[in-house]
Scaffold this motif. Structure first.
Motif, PDB file in Angstrom:
ATOM      1  N   ARG A 176       9.369 -22.147 -57.792  1.00 47.11           N
ATOM      2  CA  ARG A 176       8.635 -23.217 -58.483  1.00 47.11           C
ATOM      3  C   ARG A 176       8.034 -24.207 -57.475  1.00 47.11           C
ATOM      4  NH1 ARG A 176      10.051 -24.025 -64.071  1.00 47.11           N
ATOM      5  NH2 ARG A 176      11.699 -22.592 -64.766  1.00 47.11           N
TER       6      ARG A 176
ATOM      7  N   GLY B  38       5.156 -22.591 -55.677  1.00 54.43           N
ATOM      8  CA  GLY B  38       3.985 -22.497 -56.536  1.00 54.43           C
ATOM      9  C   GLY B  38       3.258 -23.814 -56.644  1.00 54.43           C
TER      10      GLY B  38
ATOM     11  N   ARG C  58       0.553 -18.441 -53.666  1.00 55.67           N
ATOM     12  CA  ARG C  58       0.207 -17.517 -54.744  1.00 55.67           C
ATOM     13  C   ARG C  58       1.372 -16.563 -55.042  1.00 55.67           C
ATOM     14  NH1 ARG C  58      -5.053 -17.561 -56.075  1.00 55.67           N
ATOM     15  NH2 ARG C  58      -6.532 -18.612 -54.676  1.00 55.67           N
TER      16      ARG C  58
ATOM     17  N   GLU D 293       4.224 -17.040 -60.040  1.00 56.12           N
ATOM     18  CA  GLU D 293       4.180 -17.231 -61.475  1.00 56.12           C
ATOM     19  C   GLU D 293       5.475 -16.749 -62.147  1.00 56.12           C
ATOM     20  OE1 GLU D 293       1.939 -15.489 -59.797  1.00 56.12           O
ATOM     21  OE2 GLU D 293       0.217 -16.859 -59.744  1.00 56.12           O
ATOM     22  N   ASN D 294       5.828 -17.394 -63.248  1.00 57.22           N
ATOM     23  CA  ASN D 294       6.961 -17.010 -64.097  1.00 57.22           C
ATOM     24  C   ASN D 294       8.269 -16.797 -63.319  1.00 57.22           C
ATOM     25  OD1 ASN D 294       5.174 -16.901 -66.387  1.00 57.22           O
ATOM     26  ND2 ASN D 294       4.507 -14.887 -65.652  1.00 57.22           N
TER      27      ASN D 294
ATOM     28  N   ARG E 253      11.245 -13.882 -64.122  1.00 53.30           N
ATOM     29  CA  ARG E 253      11.452 -12.793 -63.164  1.00 53.30           C
ATOM     30  C   ARG E 253      12.908 -12.738 -62.697  1.00 53.30           C
ATOM     31  NH1 ARG E 253       6.421 -13.953 -59.255  1.00 53.30           N
ATOM     32  NH2 ARG E 253       7.236 -12.197 -58.016  1.00 53.30           N
TER      33      ARG E 253
END
Length: 491
Positions: free
Chosen positions: A417, A420, A425, A428-429, A433
């Protein structure tokens, strides 16, 4: 004729109620007497009578020393000492004497009054015929209702029991837990939330949490006020002012209560309202319940193998399984804490209510203060002895940590997090995951490292996470233990 054995009367058993010395009905005066014996000096029926004598004697000395009643003679130092010796020499013979008098008066406080008057009448035999003590006989219990004496006696009793017996034992226990917390501050341990493996902590930090909670309650109990009053049948000083209208009875009352080491309550009915008792018992019950939490947690750590019960193994653990050492100290503590808390709750709930200016529900209720405090004191002893018989087993904790690599999922998804947000890059998620990787099945260290190194995190972040193990994922747990010693930490 043959008699059917089944119809024969069984031989009568000897009545245990007639055995001498008397057999205790309850465990505090029987099986556990040695542990709670110090409370007898403060919370027994004999202690109540001794404090009543103390209050009556000090009231007599106060009235004469402050020239409250016109014409009353001053007492010499020897005469004051003679009066106070009634309290100092209060013993089993005094107890028996009071009991005999009460059988006649059918009134406990009146029996105390008569006892003191008898001592005054007998004073010339000890002090000489010129003593003035017989002349002040009618100043014993002067302008008092029984509750003037009782409320002060109970306040002194509870104050003594808490400050001289219960608090020292409770403080010793908390210091013991705090010492264990410091000793094990850096020992990593798998945490469990809802009983499930969770973010690791240290054994010391978890013990420190409990020590900190207990100390907060001790500060409240240590700062308790013990209130008292001596203002007559309905709290108006009616008899006082009728007998001696020129005296400042409010100031005299306040001075006397404070002389006893208590806080003066200016506004009461016939009884002192007992609110201070309800407050104190609520705090003691809350301490009990936090200690109950400690007992159940330590019991659970023992069952997980995090503590070994290595001392005191000469005792029988199980009557049939020789390998067992049962955690009975903590189990006994749980039960006694529950009994104590229930009694303290009942005391607090009952004592704050009195019909109009007086009823007697508080009288029999207060006679159960001893059992309430006694069961708590017994629990303190159990926990202290239980903790003293434990050794932490870091190896067992390490095995548990090594079997639960999935707990690093929180650390990895949090790092993803942060990356990000910083513009990296492919982050995400992160929660989803890690959920797919870890939920519902065990993973190994190799599985976690492979996952982390394949995420595309910045190299220094990836290497830091790949080097992490459940045993090193303890955050600031060890550092937090030191807040136990910080007086600046807010309540």
């Amino acid at each position: 004729m043959t008699t059917d054995d089944s119809t024969e009367a069984a031989p009568a058993r000897r009545s245990l109620a007639d055995v001498t010395p008397p057999i205790a009905l309850g465990p505090l005066d029987g099986r556990y007497r040695a542990v709670v014996a110090p409370l007898v000096d403060h919370l027994s029926e004999a202690a109540l009578n001794r404090e009543r004598v103390h209050v009556e004697v000090e009231w007599l000395i106060h009235l004469t020393s402050h020239h409250v009643v016109p014409g009353a003679p001053m007492l010499s130092g020897e005469e004051r000492e003679h009066l106070r010796r009634i309290v100092l020499e209060f013993d089993e013979h005094t107890v028996a004497e009071l009991a005999a008098t009460e059988r006649i008066t059918v009134h406990d406080v009146k029996a105390v009054e008569y006892l003191i008057k008898e001592r005054l009448a007998a004073a010339p035999a000890t002090l000489g015929s010129d003593t003035v003590l017989p002349q002040v006989s009618e100043l014993v219990h002067f302008a008092c209702t029984s509750e003037d004496i009782n409320n002060l006696a109970y306040a002194l009793m509870v104050q003594g029991a808490v400050r001289k017996v219960w608090l020292p034992s409770a403080k010793a226990l908390v210091d013991q837990v705090a010492a264990m917390a410091h000793e094990h501050a850096e020992v990593p341990m798998l945490a469990r939330t809802h009983g499930q493996p969770a973010t690791p902590t240290t054994l010391g930090k978890e013990l420190a949490v409990l020590a900190h909670r207990l100390r907060r309650q001790l500060r409240r109990i240590d700062g308790a006020e013990y209130l008292g009053k001596i203002n007559g049948a309905t709290g108006t000083y009616g008899a006082h002012l009728a007998a001696v209208p020129g005296a400042d009875w409010i100031a005299i009352s306040r001075g006397f209560v404070e002389h006893l080491g208590l806080t003066w309550n200016p506004l009461t009915t016939q009884i002192e309202s007992h609110d201070w008792q309800a407050e104190l018992y609520a705090d003691m019950a809350r301490f009990n319940r936090v200690l109950h939490n400690l007992a159940t947690d330590v019991w659970t750590y023992i069952s997980l193998g995090y503590f070994a019960q290595v001392r005191g193994q000469g005792t029988v653990g199980s009557s049939t399984m020789p390998h067992k050492v049962n955690p009975i100290r903590f189990e006994n503590a749980e039960a006694n804490l529950e009994i104590s808390s229930a009694l303290l709750d009942t005391l607090g709930a009952t004592l704050v209510t009195s019909r109009l200016q007086r009823d007697l529900t508080d009288s029999t209720t207060q006679r159960n203060i001893g059992p309430a405090v006694g069961h708590s004191l017994l629990a303190l002893d159990n926990v202290r002895r239980g903790l003293a018989g434990l050794d932490a087993d870091p190896a067992a904790m390490a095995r548990d940590l090594d079997a639960n690599w999935e707990v690093l999922g929180e650390a990895v998804q949090s790092a993803m997090r942060a990356a990000g947000v910083a513009g990296v890059r492919g982050m995400e998620n992160p929660y989803e995951r890690l959920k797919e990787l870890t939920r519902g099945h065990r993973i190994t260290g190799d599985d976690m490292r492979e996952f982390v190194l394949g995420l595309g995190l910045p190299e220094h972040v990836a290497q830091r996470l790949a080097a992490m193990t459940p045993a090193t994922y303890t955050g600031a747990a060890a550092e937090l233990v030191h807040y136990l010693d910080s007086p600046s930490v807010s309540d």
